[in-house]
Write a protein that holds these residues in place. Structure first.
Motif, PDB file in Angstrom:
ATOM      1  N   UNK A  33      -0.660  -0.260  -7.504  1.00  0.00           N
ATOM      2  CA  UNK A  33      -0.107   0.699  -8.477  1.00  0.00           C
ATOM      3  C   UNK A  33      -1.108   0.929  -9.608  1.00  0.00           C
ATOM      4  N   UNK A  34      -1.606  -0.178 -10.194  1.00  0.00           N
ATOM      5  CA  UNK A  34      -2.467  -0.064 -11.379  1.00  0.00           C
ATOM      6  C   UNK A  34      -3.754   0.695 -11.059  1.00  0.00           C
ATOM      7  N   UNK A  35      -4.428   0.317  -9.962  1.00  0.00           N
ATOM      8  CA  UNK A  35      -5.686   0.990  -9.615  1.00  0.00           C
ATOM      9  C   UNK A  35      -5.447   2.446  -9.267  1.00  0.00           C
ATOM     10  N   UNK A  36      -4.358   2.714  -8.539  1.00  0.00           N
ATOM     11  CA  UNK A  36      -4.092   4.100  -8.126  1.00  0.00           C
ATOM     12  C   UNK A  36      -3.761   4.971  -9.331  1.00  0.00           C
ATOM     13  N   UNK A  37      -2.925   4.461 -10.240  1.00  0.00           N
ATOM     14  CA  UNK A  37      -2.572   5.252 -11.434  1.00  0.00           C
ATOM     15  C   UNK A  37      -3.834   5.502 -12.266  1.00  0.00           C
ATOM     16  N   UNK A  38      -4.649   4.457 -12.454  1.00  0.00           N
ATOM     17  CA  UNK A  38      -5.892   4.621 -13.229  1.00  0.00           C
ATOM     18  C   UNK A  38      -6.772   5.689 -12.592  1.00  0.00           C
ATOM     19  N   UNK A  39      -6.929   5.606 -11.273  1.00  0.00           N
ATOM     20  CA  UNK A  39      -7.755   6.588 -10.571  1.00  0.00           C
ATOM     21  C   UNK A  39      -7.188   7.990 -10.685  1.00  0.00           C
ATOM     22  N   UNK A  40      -5.886   8.106 -10.494  1.00  0.00           N
ATOM     23  CA  UNK A  40      -5.252   9.434 -10.522  1.00  0.00           C
ATOM     24  C   UNK A  40      -5.287  10.057 -11.915  1.00  0.00           C
ATOM     25  N   UNK A  81       0.839  -1.205   0.000  1.00  0.00           N
ATOM     26  CA  UNK A  81       0.000   0.000   0.000  1.00  0.00           C
ATOM     27  C   UNK A  81       0.873   1.254   0.000  1.00  0.00           C
ATOM     28  N   UNK A  82       1.875   1.285   0.882  1.00  0.00           N
ATOM     29  CA  UNK A  82       2.685   2.511   0.983  1.00  0.00           C
ATOM     30  C   UNK A  82       3.579   2.696  -0.240  1.00  0.00           C
ATOM     31  N   UNK A  83       4.295   1.631  -0.642  1.00  0.00           N
ATOM     32  CA  UNK A  83       5.194   1.750  -1.804  1.00  0.00           C
ATOM     33  C   UNK A  83       4.369   1.926  -3.083  1.00  0.00           C
ATOM     34  N   UNK A 111       1.299   3.137  -3.530  1.00  0.00           N
ATOM     35  CA  UNK A 111       0.661   4.448  -3.629  1.00  0.00           C
ATOM     36  C   UNK A 111       1.699   5.533  -3.936  1.00  0.00           C
ATOM     37  N   UNK A 112       2.851   5.421  -3.277  1.00  0.00           N
ATOM     38  CA  UNK A 112       3.917   6.395  -3.519  1.00  0.00           C
ATOM     39  C   UNK A 112       4.355   6.345  -4.993  1.00  0.00           C
ATOM     40  N   UNK A 113       4.549   5.135  -5.513  1.00  0.00           N
ATOM     41  CA  UNK A 113       4.954   4.985  -6.925  1.00  0.00           C
ATOM     42  C   UNK A 113       3.867   5.526  -7.858  1.00  0.00           C
ATOM     43  N   UNK A 114       2.596   5.247  -7.502  1.00  0.00           N
ATOM     44  CA  UNK A 114       1.488   5.716  -8.348  1.00  0.00           C
ATOM     45  C   UNK A 114       1.462   7.239  -8.397  1.00  0.00           C
ATOM     46  N   UNK A 115       1.720   7.885  -7.251  1.00  0.00           N
ATOM     47  CA  UNK A 115       1.734   9.355  -7.224  1.00  0.00           C
ATOM     48  C   UNK A 115       2.840   9.887  -8.134  1.00  0.00           C
ATOM     49  N   UNK A 116       4.011   9.234  -8.078  1.00  0.00           N
ATOM     50  CA  UNK A 116       5.127   9.662  -8.930  1.00  0.00           C
ATOM     51  C   UNK A 116       4.773   9.422 -10.403  1.00  0.00           C
ATOM     52  N   UNK A 117       4.218   8.244 -10.693  1.00  0.00           N
ATOM     53  CA  UNK A 117       3.881   7.896 -12.083  1.00  0.00           C
ATOM     54  C   UNK A 117       2.827   8.839 -12.665  1.00  0.00           C
ATOM     55  N   UNK A 118       1.892   9.274 -11.809  1.00  0.00           N
ATOM     56  CA  UNK A 118       0.812  10.133 -12.327  1.00  0.00           C
ATOM     57  C   UNK A 118       1.262  11.585 -12.451  1.00  0.00           C
ATOM     58  N   UNK A 119       2.382  11.919 -11.841  1.00  0.00           N
ATOM     59  CA  UNK A 119       2.824  13.311 -11.798  1.00  0.00           C
ATOM     60  C   UNK A 119       3.406  13.769 -13.129  1.00  0.00           C
ATOM     61  N   UNK A 120       4.014  12.832 -13.864  1.00  0.00           N
ATOM     62  CA  UNK A 120       4.661  13.224 -15.116  1.00  0.00           C
ATOM     63  C   UNK A 120       4.521  12.125 -16.165  1.00  0.00           C
ATOM     64  N   UNK A 121       4.160  12.530 -17.370  1.00  0.00           N
ATOM     65  CA  UNK A 121       4.001  11.567 -18.469  1.00  0.00           C
ATOM     66  C   UNK A 121       5.338  10.883 -18.757  1.00  0.00           C
ATOM     67  N   UNK A 160     -11.056   4.220  -6.548  1.00  0.00           N
ATOM     68  CA  UNK A 160     -10.236   3.242  -7.289  1.00  0.00           C
ATOM     69  C   UNK A 160      -9.047   2.785  -6.448  1.00  0.00           C
ATOM     70  N   UNK A 161      -8.471   3.700  -5.685  1.00  0.00           N
ATOM     71  CA  UNK A 161      -7.312   3.350  -4.857  1.00  0.00           C
ATOM     72  C   UNK A 161      -7.718   2.293  -3.825  1.00  0.00           C
ATOM     73  N   UNK A 162      -8.861   2.497  -3.177  1.00  0.00           N
ATOM     74  CA  UNK A 162      -9.320   1.530  -2.179  1.00  0.00           C
ATOM     75  C   UNK A 162      -9.690   0.199  -2.835  1.00  0.00           C
ATOM     76  N   UNK A 163     -10.184   0.268  -4.057  1.00  0.00           N
ATOM     77  CA  UNK A 163     -10.486  -0.970  -4.781  1.00  0.00           C
ATOM     78  C   UNK A 163      -9.197  -1.771  -4.988  1.00  0.00           C
ATOM     79  N   UNK A 164      -8.109  -1.084  -5.323  1.00  0.00           N
ATOM     80  CA  UNK A 164      -6.807  -1.735  -5.468  1.00  0.00           C
ATOM     81  C   UNK A 164      -6.326  -2.331  -4.151  1.00  0.00           C
ATOM     82  N   UNK A 165      -6.565  -1.623  -3.046  1.00  0.00           N
ATOM     83  CA  UNK A 165      -6.169  -2.125  -1.720  1.00  0.00           C
ATOM     84  C   UNK A 165      -6.890  -3.438  -1.407  1.00  0.00           C
ATOM     85  N   UNK A 166      -8.190  -3.478  -1.759  1.00  0.00           N
ATOM     86  CA  UNK A 166      -8.980  -4.684  -1.430  1.00  0.00           C
ATOM     87  C   UNK A 166      -8.479  -5.884  -2.230  1.00  0.00           C
TER      88      UNK A 166
END
Lengths: 251, 244
Positions: A133-140, A70-72, A74-84, A173-179
């Motif tokens: 990662x996948x759900x968080x990036x999709x959501x973001x 969850x922590x790694x 989500x952190x990676x998803x935030x970085x991935x969504x920040x820049x193309x 979507x992020x919580x869906x990925x967690x589940x």
């Protein structure tokens, strides 16, 4: 939660339990292939301490693996969504975590991390991090364009847009990925334990070697209960955050 | 003054958007933009807001981005925030402290008669109240330019009329420049000082006229013969049956 949501899934479980009990006790299926459900419970009652210890070991390892995911993730998803550019560079490696055959990697983990908790936690993490990662990036990345326009008009910085718009909008979507990750974390831990020799995975492996199908089933039952507990905890957390409602307020 | 000289924005593939357009908008005037779908009304708003860049021409728009208010058709509220938090958002993003932002937000909510809904979430509100919240969020920025993109489209007729009259009264004191996209000929002519009709795909200006109504608008004004005559001219033009 409505009573039906709990009651209805129990009906097929009860039917299968009754059917298998009848088939085994009446000799239609040999006991060395499938133990009667009553016998599995008997095994659990005969030797509770080893099952409880194994259950707690697996719970600890998969819990740590899930927290790490969850922590790694989500952190990676935030970085991935920040820049193309970053997304194009790193996302293929995130997919690597989904495609990696954990059963082939687990022996390597033992070589690197030894026979113990770190190996099991690493196995649990590798298996469960991708859905996060996948759900968080999709959501973001799927924020409503009209809201992005609104933030542009309000002269919001990229960080403000990320933390005040994209992240809260992506929480369902992020919580869906967690589940999804919750169930996979238990599977990953069990696979790691097969190799590292501890917890419910170790118990299953040892019982298999002793031809104790009843003990294998008892361990599998506990592993399933653990997965359900993890899933239910995250479902409750989702509700607590208010991101599971039907009124549309969760988007 | 906002000035468009030969401004166009054509979307590749569809061919829709705004054709070469020359227009000027005076400070404090309320302009209604009418036209069929795809004629470039919303594109014109987005160009003026700076959300799109023109394909050709020059656009002089003197207002700072944070002094431009944009009211979208579906109110565009953040569903996880309550009404007060939605309204304070523009100020919070600018670094304003929460307490003073809330005081200003409460003043705007009171002005739009929705202060009792301050702690409600958007999904708990009717369409009319949601639109009022969206307008309050715009007003808290003290906008010099307000862009309204079909703000009343999702509302029932009585609420449209009531809110339209209130906004007319409110904006007559605040005097921002207003560009309003609408599909309703009557509403556009009744609320605005001037009407611009766009025609074709991409759209170009087919009619640009001042309203015949005085500064104070009443429901009775919709029965004025000159007003009705202008409604008919716009109707004929938009149906493609004649020249203005």
């Amino acid at each position: 939660m409505k009573a039906g949501a709990i009651l209805f899934p129990l009906i097929p479980l009860a039917l299968i339990t009754i059917l298998s009990e009848g088939l085994v006790t009446n000799g239609f299926i040999p006991k060395y292939l499938l133990p009667a459900p009553s016998h599995v419970f008997l095994v659990l009652r005969e030797d509770p301490s080893s099952f409880i210890q194994a259950f707690l070991e697996t719970a600890k390892a998969s819990g740590l693996g899930l927290l790490l995911s969850i922590s790694v993730g989500l952190f990676l998803a935030l970085i991935l969504s920040f820049s193309t550019l970053i997304r194009k560079m790193l996302y293929p490696y995130a997919i690597f975590f989904q495609t990696v055959p954990i059963i082939a990697i687990a022996p390597l983990l033992v070589i690197w991390l030894g026979y113990g908790l770190p190996t099991v936690v690493a196995s649990s993490f590798i298996v469960s991090v991708f859905p996060v990662i996948a759900s968080s990036v999709t959501g973001l990345m799927s924020t409503e364009p009209i809201l992005l326009d609104l933030f542009r008009l309000m002269d919001a910085s990229r960080l403000q847009t990320l933390f005040k718009l994209r992240l809260p909008a992506a929480l369902p979507q992020i919580f869906s990925g967690f589940r999804i990750a919750a169930g996979l974390a238990v599977i990953g831990a069990i696979v790691g334990e097969f190799i590292a020799g501890s917890g419910l995975g170790g118990l299953v492996d040892a019982s298999r070697n002793q031809q104790r199908v009843d003990r294998v089933f008892a361990a599998v039952l506990l592993a399933a209960i653990l997965g359900i507990l993890f899933f239910a905890t995250l479902a409750l957390l989702t509700r607590w955050f208010g991101y599971g409602r039907k009124d549309g307020s969760n988007v | 003054m906002i000035r468009l000289e030969g401004v166009s924005k054509i979307y590749p593939g569809t061919g829709t958007g705004l054709g070469s357009t020359d227009l000027e908008f005076q400070p404090g005037e309320w302009v209604a933009l009418l036209g069929p779908s795809g004629s470039g009304k919303s594109t014109l708003l987005r160009l003026v807001a700076g959300l799109e860049s023109p394909s050709t021409g020059s656009l002089n728009q003197p207002h700072r981005r944070d002094r431009i208010g944009f009211v979208f058709q579906d109110a565009a509220l953040l569903p996880w925030l309550d009404v007060l938090e939605n309204v304070t958002l523009p100020l919070i993003l600018k670094g304003r402290d929460r307490k003073s932002a809330q005081e200003l937000a409460e003043r705007e909510l009171d002005r739009l008669r929705i202060l009792p809904h301050a702690k409600s979430k958007p999904h708990e509100l009717s369409g009319g109240i949601r639109m009022r919240v969206s307008i309050a969020r715009t007003l808290i920025q003290q906008p010099e330019l307000i862009l309204l993109d079909e703000p009343f489209a999702a509302l029932d007729e009585p609420i449209r009329i009531e809110l339209g009259l209130e906004l007319r009264e409110l904006f007559s004191h605040l005097r921002p420049t207003i560009l309003m996209v609408t599909h309703s000929i009557t509403e556009g002519l009744w609320l605005s000082d001037r009407v611009v009709v766009l025609q074709g795909q991409p759209g170009t200006v087919a009619l640009d006229e001042r309203s015949t109504l005085g500064p104070v608008r009443t429901l009775a004004g919709r029965g004025d013969p000159e007003f009705l005559s202008m409604v008919e001219r716009c109707f004929v033009l938009l149906k493609g049956r004649g020249n203005p």
